[in-house]
Design a protein around this motif. Sequence first.
Motif, PDB file in Angstrom:
ATOM      1  N   THR A  67       0.739  -1.381   0.232  1.00 44.36           N
ATOM      2  CA  THR A  67       0.062  -0.044  -0.028  1.00 44.36           C
ATOM      3  C   THR A  67       0.989   1.233   0.039  1.00 44.36           C
ATOM      4  N   ALA A  68       0.537   2.019  -1.030  1.00 44.86           N
ATOM      5  CA  ALA A  68       1.381   3.216  -0.949  1.00 44.86           C
ATOM      6  C   ALA A  68       1.005   4.338  -0.139  1.00 44.86           C
ATOM      7  N   PHE A  69       1.819   5.210   0.588  1.00 45.85           N
ATOM      8  CA  PHE A  69       1.578   6.072   1.320  1.00 45.85           C
ATOM      9  C   PHE A  69       2.203   7.500   1.053  1.00 45.85           C
ATOM     10  N   GLY A  70       1.516   8.683   1.087  1.00 44.45           N
ATOM     11  CA  GLY A  70       2.160   9.922   0.869  1.00 44.45           C
ATOM     12  C   GLY A  70       2.323  10.630   2.065  1.00 44.45           C
ATOM     13  N   VAL A  71       1.339  11.471   2.382  1.00 46.83           N
ATOM     14  CA  VAL A  71       1.476  11.818   3.890  1.00 46.83           C
ATOM     15  C   VAL A  71       0.236  11.424   4.594  1.00 46.83           C
ATOM     16  N   GLY A  72      -0.316  10.902   4.045  1.00 49.79           N
ATOM     17  CA  GLY A  72      -1.991  10.415   4.875  1.00 49.79           C
ATOM     18  C   GLY A  72      -2.893  11.159   5.050  1.00 49.79           C
ATOM     19  N   SER A  73      -2.955  12.280   4.177  1.00 52.14           N
ATOM     20  CA  SER A  73      -3.909  13.172   4.327  1.00 52.14           C
ATOM     21  C   SER A  73      -5.347  13.063   3.744  1.00 52.14           C
ATOM     22  N   GLY A  74      -5.334  11.731   3.147  1.00 52.76           N
ATOM     23  CA  GLY A  74      -6.554  11.401   2.239  1.00 52.76           C
ATOM     24  C   GLY A  74      -7.636  11.235   3.385  1.00 52.76           C
ATOM     25  N   LEU A  75      -8.841  11.329   2.510  1.00 53.57           N
ATOM     26  CA  LEU A  75     -10.237  11.443   3.447  1.00 53.57           C
ATOM     27  C   LEU A  75     -11.069  10.214   3.343  1.00 53.57           C
ATOM     28  N   PRO A 132      -5.405  21.005  -2.721  1.00 51.39           N
ATOM     29  CA  PRO A 132      -6.181  20.619  -1.609  1.00 51.39           C
ATOM     30  C   PRO A 132      -5.719  21.195  -0.337  1.00 51.39           C
ATOM     31  N   GLY A 133      -6.570  21.189   0.607  1.00 50.08           N
ATOM     32  CA  GLY A 133      -6.485  21.725   1.809  1.00 50.08           C
ATOM     33  C   GLY A 133      -5.106  21.445   2.486  1.00 50.08           C
ATOM     34  N   ALA A 134      -4.803  20.003   2.377  1.00 56.06           N
ATOM     35  CA  ALA A 134      -3.576  19.618   3.140  1.00 56.06           C
ATOM     36  C   ALA A 134      -2.420  19.858   2.253  1.00 56.06           C
ATOM     37  N   ALA A 136      -0.281  17.919   0.670  1.00 59.79           N
ATOM     38  CA  ALA A 136      -0.235  16.421   0.253  1.00 59.79           C
ATOM     39  C   ALA A 136       0.891  16.490  -0.835  1.00 59.79           C
ATOM     40  N   THR A 137       1.279  15.103  -1.005  1.00 59.81           N
ATOM     41  CA  THR A 137       2.493  14.792  -1.659  1.00 59.81           C
ATOM     42  C   THR A 137       1.975  14.811  -3.343  1.00 59.81           C
ATOM     43  N   ILE A 138       2.781  15.031  -4.213  1.00 52.22           N
ATOM     44  CA  ILE A 138       2.480  15.055  -5.841  1.00 52.22           C
ATOM     45  C   ILE A 138       1.853  13.529  -6.066  1.00 52.22           C
ATOM     46  N   ALA A 143      -2.578  10.137  -7.376  1.00 46.49           N
ATOM     47  CA  ALA A 143      -3.354   8.853  -7.014  1.00 46.49           C
ATOM     48  C   ALA A 143      -4.777   9.042  -6.833  1.00 46.49           C
ATOM     49  N   THR A 144      -5.267  10.327  -6.231  1.00 49.28           N
ATOM     50  CA  THR A 144      -6.511  10.513  -5.714  1.00 49.28           C
ATOM     51  C   THR A 144      -7.241  11.332  -6.885  1.00 49.28           C
ATOM     52  N   ASN A 145      -6.323  11.844  -7.797  1.00 52.72           N
ATOM     53  CA  ASN A 145      -7.121  12.860  -8.904  1.00 52.72           C
ATOM     54  C   ASN A 145      -7.540  14.129  -8.137  1.00 52.72           C
ATOM     55  N   ALA A 146      -6.492  14.495  -7.075  1.00 54.37           N
ATOM     56  CA  ALA A 146      -6.867  15.666  -6.195  1.00 54.37           C
ATOM     57  C   ALA A 146      -7.194  17.115  -7.094  1.00 54.37           C
ATOM     58  N   SER A 147      -7.931  17.768  -6.319  1.00 58.16           N
ATOM     59  CA  SER A 147      -8.082  19.295  -6.799  1.00 58.16           C
ATOM     60  C   SER A 147      -8.498  19.997  -5.739  1.00 58.16           C
ATOM     61  N   GLY A 148      -8.880  21.447  -5.964  1.00 54.12           N
ATOM     62  CA  GLY A 148      -9.151  22.172  -4.776  1.00 54.12           C
ATOM     63  C   GLY A 148      -9.799  23.483  -5.188  1.00 54.12           C
ATOM     64  N   SER A 196      -6.264   6.411  -9.397  1.00 52.73           N
ATOM     65  CA  SER A 196      -6.196   4.885  -9.419  1.00 52.73           C
ATOM     66  C   SER A 196      -5.699   4.406  -7.902  1.00 52.73           C
ATOM     67  N   GLU A 197      -5.537   5.498  -7.369  1.00 51.63           N
ATOM     68  CA  GLU A 197      -5.352   5.339  -5.642  1.00 51.63           C
ATOM     69  C   GLU A 197      -4.332   4.020  -5.500  1.00 51.63           C
ATOM     70  N   GLY A 198      -3.155   3.963  -6.141  1.00 44.73           N
ATOM     71  CA  GLY A 198      -2.132   2.809  -5.848  1.00 44.73           C
ATOM     72  C   GLY A 198      -2.566   1.664  -6.006  1.00 44.73           C
ATOM     73  N   PHE A 202       2.811   1.747  -8.900  1.00 50.88           N
ATOM     74  CA  PHE A 202       3.328   2.781  -7.864  1.00 50.88           C
ATOM     75  C   PHE A 202       4.099   3.991  -9.000  1.00 50.88           C
ATOM     76  N   ILE A 203       3.565   5.236  -8.631  1.00 55.22           N
ATOM     77  CA  ILE A 203       4.040   6.261  -9.278  1.00 55.22           C
ATOM     78  C   ILE A 203       5.325   6.711  -8.864  1.00 55.22           C
ATOM     79  N   THR A 204       6.401   6.784  -9.559  1.00 51.70           N
ATOM     80  CA  THR A 204       7.704   7.149  -9.109  1.00 51.70           C
ATOM     81  C   THR A 204       8.489   8.440  -9.685  1.00 51.70           C
ATOM     82  N   GLY A 411     -16.109  14.141  -5.989  1.00 51.59           N
ATOM     83  CA  GLY A 411     -15.649  14.966  -6.879  1.00 51.59           C
ATOM     84  C   GLY A 411     -14.163  15.090  -7.005  1.00 51.59           C
ATOM     85  N   GLU A 412     -13.633  14.756  -5.613  1.00 49.40           N
ATOM     86  CA  GLU A 412     -11.990  14.926  -5.626  1.00 49.40           C
ATOM     87  C   GLU A 412     -11.318  14.165  -4.313  1.00 49.40           C
ATOM     88  N   HIS A 413     -12.106  13.578  -3.424  1.00 47.73           N
ATOM     89  CA  HIS A 413     -11.467  12.910  -2.494  1.00 47.73           C
ATOM     90  C   HIS A 413     -11.023  11.475  -2.723  1.00 47.73           C
TER      91      HIS A 413
HETATM   92  C1  LIG Z   1      -7.652  19.535   5.656  1.00 50.77           C
HETATM   93  C2  LIG Z   1      -7.757  18.735   4.373  1.00 50.77           C
HETATM   94  C3  LIG Z   1      -8.640  19.349   3.431  1.00 50.77           C
HETATM   95  C4  LIG Z   1      -8.106  18.427   2.155  1.00 50.77           C
HETATM   96  N1  LIG Z   1      -8.886  19.176   0.924  1.00 50.77           N
HETATM   97  C5  LIG Z   1      -8.951  18.543  -0.224  1.00 50.77           C
HETATM   98  C6  LIG Z   1      -9.339  19.182  -1.423  1.00 50.77           C
HETATM   99  O1  LIG Z   1      -9.707  20.330  -1.254  1.00 50.77           O
HETATM  100  N2  LIG Z   1      -9.185  18.636  -2.503  1.00 50.77           N
HETATM  101  C7  LIG Z   1      -8.834  17.255  -2.410  1.00 50.77           C
HETATM  102  O2  LIG Z   1      -8.763  16.757  -3.807  1.00 50.77           O
HETATM  103  N3  LIG Z   1      -8.500  16.629  -1.564  1.00 50.77           N
HETATM  104  C8  LIG Z   1      -8.253  17.378  -0.390  1.00 50.77           C
HETATM  105  N4  LIG Z   1      -8.134  16.577   0.738  1.00 50.77           N
HETATM  106  C9  LIG Z   1      -7.674  15.215   0.865  1.00 50.77           C
HETATM  107  C10 LIG Z   1      -6.000  14.720   0.639  1.00 50.77           C
HETATM  108  O3  LIG Z   1      -5.333  16.016   0.841  1.00 50.77           O
HETATM  109  C11 LIG Z   1      -5.855  14.459  -0.645  1.00 50.77           C
HETATM  110  O4  LIG Z   1      -6.570  13.341  -1.121  1.00 50.77           O
HETATM  111  C12 LIG Z   1      -4.495  14.059  -1.243  1.00 50.77           C
HETATM  112  O5  LIG Z   1      -4.509  13.925  -2.472  1.00 50.77           O
HETATM  113  C13 LIG Z   1      -3.741  12.899  -0.677  1.00 50.77           C
HETATM  114  O6  LIG Z   1      -2.431  13.076  -0.806  1.00 50.77           O
HETATM  115  P1  LIG Z   1      -1.415  12.299   0.260  1.00 50.77           P
HETATM  116  O7  LIG Z   1      -0.040  12.533  -0.165  1.00 50.77           O
HETATM  117  O8  LIG Z   1      -1.960  12.766   1.618  1.00 50.77           O
HETATM  118  O9  LIG Z   1      -1.685  10.882   0.138  1.00 50.77           O
HETATM  119  P2  LIG Z   1      -2.357   9.640   1.004  1.00 50.77           P
HETATM  120  O10 LIG Z   1      -3.441  10.089   1.716  1.00 50.77           O
HETATM  121  O11 LIG Z   1      -1.004   9.181   1.731  1.00 50.77           O
HETATM  122  O12 LIG Z   1      -2.493   8.478   0.056  1.00 50.77           O
HETATM  123  C14 LIG Z   1      -3.655   8.513  -0.918  1.00 50.77           C
HETATM  124  C15 LIG Z   1      -3.648   7.661  -2.027  1.00 50.77           C
HETATM  125  O13 LIG Z   1      -2.476   7.709  -3.006  1.00 50.77           O
HETATM  126  C16 LIG Z   1      -1.912   6.426  -2.996  1.00 50.77           C
HETATM  127  N5  LIG Z   1      -0.600   6.856  -3.404  1.00 50.77           N
HETATM  128  C17 LIG Z   1       0.517   7.941  -2.621  1.00 50.77           C
HETATM  129  N6  LIG Z   1       1.592   7.989  -3.265  1.00 50.77           N
HETATM  130  C18 LIG Z   1       1.591   7.125  -4.011  1.00 50.77           C
HETATM  131  C19 LIG Z   1       2.407   6.655  -5.190  1.00 50.77           C
HETATM  132  N7  LIG Z   1       3.584   7.374  -5.234  1.00 50.77           N
HETATM  133  N8  LIG Z   1       1.958   5.909  -6.128  1.00 50.77           N
HETATM  134  C20 LIG Z   1       0.829   5.238  -6.148  1.00 50.77           C
HETATM  135  N9  LIG Z   1      -0.008   5.573  -5.354  1.00 50.77           N
HETATM  136  C21 LIG Z   1       0.214   6.495  -4.268  1.00 50.77           C
HETATM  137  C22 LIG Z   1      -2.201   5.672  -1.843  1.00 50.77           C
HETATM  138  O14 LIG Z   1      -2.090   4.691  -1.917  1.00 50.77           O
HETATM  139  C23 LIG Z   1      -3.606   6.313  -1.624  1.00 50.77           C
HETATM  140  O15 LIG Z   1      -4.300   5.398  -2.264  1.00 50.77           O
HETATM  141  C24 LIG Z   1      -7.976  17.260   2.117  1.00 50.77           C
HETATM  142  C25 LIG Z   1      -7.572  16.669   3.217  1.00 50.77           C
HETATM  143  C26 LIG Z   1      -7.341  17.372   4.396  1.00 50.77           C
HETATM  144  C27 LIG Z   1      -6.805  16.747   5.646  1.00 50.77           C
END
Ligand SMILES: Cc1cc2nc3c(=O)[nH]c(=O)nc-3n(C[C@H](O)[C@H](O)[C@H](O)COP(=O)(O)OP(=O)(O)OC[C@H]3O[C@@H](n4cnc5c(N)ncnc54)[C@H](O)[C@@H]3O)c2cc1C
Length: 454
Positions: A67-75, A132-134, A136-138, A143-148, A196-198, A202-204, A411-413
Motif C-alpha cells: 500500500t503506497a503512502f504519501g502523507v496520509g492526508s486522504g479522506l 487540496p487543503g492539506a 499533500a504529496t504530488i 493517485a487520488t486525482n485531487a483538486s481544490g 487509481s489510488e495505488g 506505484f508512481i515514481t 468530486g475530488e477525495h
Molecule cells: C484538511 C484537508 C483538506 C483537504 N482538502 C482537499 C481538497 O480540497 N481537495 C482534494 O482533492 N483533497 C483534499 N483533501 C484530501 C487529501 O489531501 C488528498 O486526497 C491528497 O491528494 C492525498 O495526498 P497524500 O499525499 O496525503 O496521499 P495519501 O493520503 O497518503 O494517499 C492517498 C492515495 O494515494 C496513493 N499513493 C500515494 N503515493 C503514491 C504513489 N507514489 N504511487 C501510487 N499511489 C500512491 C495511496 O496508496 C492512497 O491510495 C484534504 C485533506 C485534508 C486533511
Amino acid sequence: MLKSFAELCLATFKKDQLSSSESELYRHSHDESHHAGVEPDYVFFPESTEDVRKMTEIATQFEISMTAFGVGSGLEGQAIPLQKGVSINFERMNKVIEFSPEDMLITVQPGITRLELNSVVNKHGLYFPIDPGADATIGGMVATNASGTTAVRYGSMRDQLLDLEVVLANGTVLHTGTKAKKSSSGLHLTGLFAGSEGTLGFITEVSLKLHGIPEHSIAATCTFADPKLCAEAANIILMSGIPVLRIEFVDALSIKQVNQYGNYTIPEEHSLFIEFAGMQKAVEEEVLLAESLLEEMGSKRWKVATESTERAQLWKARHEMSYAFRHNKGTQVTDGDVCVPISKLPILVEYARELINESGLQGGILGHIGDGNFHTLIMFDPTSTDEFQKAETINSKLAEKAIEFGGTCTGEHGVGIGKKKYQLKEHGEALAIMKSVKQLFDPKNLMNPQKIFD
Ligand SMILES: Cc1cc2nc3c(=O)[nH]c(=O)nc-3n(C[C@H](O)[C@H](O)[C@H](O)COP(=O)(O)OP(=O)(O)OC[C@H]3O[C@@H](n4cnc5c(N)ncnc54)[C@H](O)[C@@H]3O)c2cc1C
C-alpha cells in the motif's frame, strides 16, 4: 536456504529502509479519515525507482500486499492497508528531477509536497495551482486525482499531467506519456493512473504542467440569506463568462468553526469567497461586473481584498475550515464530496442543509461551488453508533442523489473505502471493465487490495 521477506529486504536495501517500529506501523494505519484499517507488518522507505521496482518484485514473490503512502492526508482511507503487508512511504523520493521554466514543466519524484514544489517554481514566476487543503504529496494527489479551490480555472490533477513513470506489480517500469504539451498517440494511460489510488502501480516520477503567476489578483467576499442563493449566484458569475480563479461557498456554521479555530473575525453568514486574477485592468473590470451581478441577486457585505496579506489571510481561513471541524475536541467528522452539473447544485445544497437539520447533528457545508462540488462536514460523537449512522445516512442520501442528477459520489477525495458502495450505481457496466483493468495490471491483487472495489 530460502530467505524470509524481511531477510531478503535486509539483503537488498539499506537497514533503515525497512521499519517495523510500533510508531511507524501505527502512523501507516491512519489517514485523516474516520475509516479504520490494519497496521502493516512493515514500512518501506524507497529512495529510487529501482528500490520500488525491487520491492514490488520481492513482495510479489512472497505474495505480500503493498500500500503506497504519501502523507496520509486522504479522506477516504485510501492509504490505510486493509490487509497486512508492506506500506510504501515515498517521503525520501522528494526530489526535483528536471525543471524547465521555459517549457513551463517540471518532473518530480512523488514524495515532494505541493508547497515544496511551489517553493522551487515560484521564484521563476510560475506556480502549480492545485491546492487540496492539506500539504499533500504530488504522488498522493495524482493517485487520488485531487483538486481544490483553483479547479474552476485549471481543472484537477489529471489535467496537469504530461507523463508518469510507473512501477507495476511485476516490476515493469513504464512511462505513460511524453513531455509534449499534447498528444494523440496511444491510449491515455496517464489518465488511467490518475485516480487509481495505488491499485494499479506505484508512481515514481511525475511530469507536470506549470502556470504563470497572474499579474494581478483581487479577492472578494459577500454574503447571502441562504445557501441556495449562494449556489445560484455562483452559477450566474460563471455563466456571465467572468474567468474567476476561485469561487468557494462556505456556510455560516463553517465560518463559525474556523473563527473559533483560527481566531478570525469573518461574518458568520452564508458566503461566497471569490478570487479574480489576470491582467490588472481586466481584473478590475471583472470585479465591478461581479459586484453588480451579485448585488442584483441580493448579496450583502461585499468586501474586496486587494492587499496580498489580506488575500492570503482569507484563503488561509478557507483552507483551515476542514481542519477546524476535524480537530474539534471529542468529535469525529464524516465527509461528503458530491459533484453535480452546476445547474443541479442549488437543489442539492438545499437538500444537504435539510438533511443535516433533520438529523439533529452539527454539520457544515462548503465547497468548490464553481465546479459543482461541495463537502458536508458532519460532526459526530465517536462513542455513539447512532450519531455515526445518522452522519453516514446523510452522506449516503447525498451521494445517491448526486448520481441520480448525473453527477458523482466523489468530486475530488476519491473512493478508497468509503465510496466503494456507490461504484456500481455510478458506473454500471463500466465497473466490470474497471475490474478487468485491475486484473490485467495486478493479477495477484497485491496493490492496495480492497480499495475502489472489492
Ligand atoms: C484538511 C484537508 C483538506 C483537504 N482538502 C482537499 C481538497 O480540497 N481537495 C482534494 O482533492 N483533497 C483534499 N483533501 C484530501 C487529501 O489531501 C488528498 O486526497 C491528497 O491528494 C492525498 O495526498 P497524500 O499525499 O496525503 O496521499 P495519501 O493520503 O497518503 O494517499 C492517498 C492515495 O494515494 C496513493 N499513493 C500515494 N503515493 C503514491 C504513489 N507514489 N504511487 C501510487 N499511489 C500512491 C495511496 O496508496 C492512497 O491510495 C484534504 C485533506 C485534508 C486533511
